[in-house]
Design a protein around this motif. Structure first.
Motif, PDB file in Angstrom:
ATOM      1  N   PHE A 167      -1.359   8.789  -8.547  1.00 26.27           N
ATOM      2  CA  PHE A 167      -1.835   7.759  -7.626  1.00 26.27           C
ATOM      3  C   PHE A 167      -0.890   6.561  -7.605  1.00 26.27           C
TER       4      PHE A 167
ATOM      5  N   ARG B 236       1.327   5.437  -4.477  1.00 30.46           N
ATOM      6  CA  ARG B 236       0.863   4.183  -3.861  1.00 30.46           C
ATOM      7  C   ARG B 236       1.962   3.129  -3.775  1.00 30.46           C
TER       8      ARG B 236
ATOM      9  N   VAL C 262      -1.307  10.926  -1.752  1.00 25.09           N
ATOM     10  CA  VAL C 262      -1.365   9.490  -1.485  1.00 25.09           C
ATOM     11  C   VAL C 262      -0.360   9.110  -0.400  1.00 25.09           C
ATOM     12  N   GLN C 263       0.827   9.673  -0.467  1.00 25.20           N
ATOM     13  CA  GLN C 263       1.866   9.343   0.506  1.00 25.20           C
ATOM     14  C   GLN C 263       1.535   9.840   1.909  1.00 25.20           C
TER      15      GLN C 263
ATOM     16  N   LYS D  67      -0.916   5.638   7.586  1.00 24.88           N
ATOM     17  CA  LYS D  67      -0.625   4.212   7.398  1.00 24.88           C
ATOM     18  C   LYS D  67      -1.644   3.324   8.105  1.00 24.88           C
TER      19      LYS D  67
ATOM     20  N   LEU E 238      -4.392   2.221   5.785  1.00 27.29           N
ATOM     21  CA  LEU E 238      -3.995   1.157   4.866  1.00 27.29           C
ATOM     22  C   LEU E 238      -3.798  -0.166   5.601  1.00 27.29           C
TER      23      LEU E 238
ATOM     24  N   GLU F  86      -7.826  -3.673  -4.123  1.00 28.90           N
ATOM     25  CA  GLU F  86      -7.149  -2.427  -4.450  1.00 28.90           C
ATOM     26  C   GLU F  86      -8.153  -1.364  -4.902  1.00 28.90           C
TER      27      GLU F  86
ATOM     28  N   PHE G  23      -8.770   2.243  -3.132  1.00 29.12           N
ATOM     29  CA  PHE G  23      -8.737   3.491  -3.889  1.00 29.12           C
ATOM     30  C   PHE G  23      -9.998   4.319  -3.664  1.00 29.12           C
TER      31      PHE G  23
ATOM     32  N   LEU H 130      -8.187   6.092  -0.403  1.00 28.33           N
ATOM     33  CA  LEU H 130      -7.242   6.995  -1.064  1.00 28.33           C
ATOM     34  C   LEU H 130      -7.926   8.203  -1.690  1.00 28.33           C
TER      35      LEU H 130
END
Length: 270
Positions: free
Chosen positions: A99, A103, A161-162, A166, A169, A179, A183, A187
């Motif tokens: 993660f 991240r 995660v990648q 976008k 986020l 954060e 998560f 995430l």
């Protein structure tokens, strides 16, 4: 007026698609095994002789006649215990690391060379390091499981995660989410399928490696039992050990696949 319509035939397509192919595959394996046995003049026992020996062997799977003479049940349980400990430690370290690496770009660029360098190393190459550091065969085997299990979980979690869009986020940034909320709300649900894939790959690798590690370190375990039967030239027990290893690996794989499907279904349906 009487109903003259023909009776409805049962749908047997599931039998053709789900049952028949694996049955034919197993039958082909048994046939090849029987032909190889006959071609080697019985030096490799055939399916029938192996089955008879397996029935006798599994009639008392948990007997104990000393530290080096124990039933196959104890050997399997000891191997699974080592796998569980090594795999559990790898999950505790590898999933959070994945993660963080996925991240934060800085951490990704920092650890990618290390992962690329260490991941291709054969897990058994780490066994001497474990013996040197831990001074014992059992912790060295657990260490070997740890080091081979951690990479699939780190890599798959980081990739998951990648691949989170976008836009998700960006919305979280606009809403000024903490954060922890990023998560738990964004995430984790999105990464869960990737993470479970890494877990499944890690368990399969761990079960493969523990057999080889036990063959080298000794003690109680399915790998040691297989090697001990080779020293006794008991080929029938070697074949039984191979089948046991395959069946246990199949059960682990099936259980994790069902777990992954269950979590993915819950996530989609929520």
């Amino acid at each position: 007026m009487s109903d003259t319509s023909a009776p409805r035939r049962p749908d047997l397509s599931w039998l053709w698609h789900s049952v028949l192919p694996p049955v034919l595959g197993l039958a082909l394996l048994v046939l090849i095994w029987e032909l190889v046995s006959k071609g080697t003049a019985g030096s490799i026992p055939g399916p029938n002789a192996t089955l008879q020996e397996a029935v006798e062997l599994f009639s008392k799977p948990f007997y104990r006649n000393g530290p080096n003479d124990q039933g196959v049940g104890w050997n399997v349980l000891n191997s699974l215990q080592r796998v569980a400990l090594g795999f559990g430690l790898a999950a505790v370290v590898g999933i959070p690391a994945g993660f963080l690496i996925g991240r934060f770009d800085f951490l990704g660029r920092m650890f990618n060379p290390i992962i690329s360098l260490l991941r291709p190393v054969s897990p058994l190459a780490w066994l001497p390091i474990g013996l040197l550091v831990f001074k014992g065969a059992n912790p060295a085997a657990i260490w070997t499981i740890f080091i081979c299990s951690i990479w699939p979980m780190v890599i798959n979690t980081a990739v998951g995660v990648q691949r989170v869009p976008k836009d998700y986020l960006n919305v979280a940034r606009v809403l000024n989410l903490s954060e922890w909320k990023v998560f738990t709300k964004i995430l984790f649900p999105a990464v869960l399928p990737y993470m479970l894939t890494g877990v499944r790959l890690a368990v399969g690798t761990a079960w493969l490696v523990i057999v080889a590690a036990e063959m080298l370190t000794g003690g109680v375990g399915i790998g040691f039992w297989l090697w001990d039967e080779w020293n006794n030239l008991n080929v029938t027990h070697i074949l039984i050990a191979i089948l046991v290893i395959g069946i246990v690996g199949l059960l682990l794989e099936t259980a994790l696949i069902r777990l992954a499907k269950a979590f993915t279904f819950e996530e989609v349906s929520s």
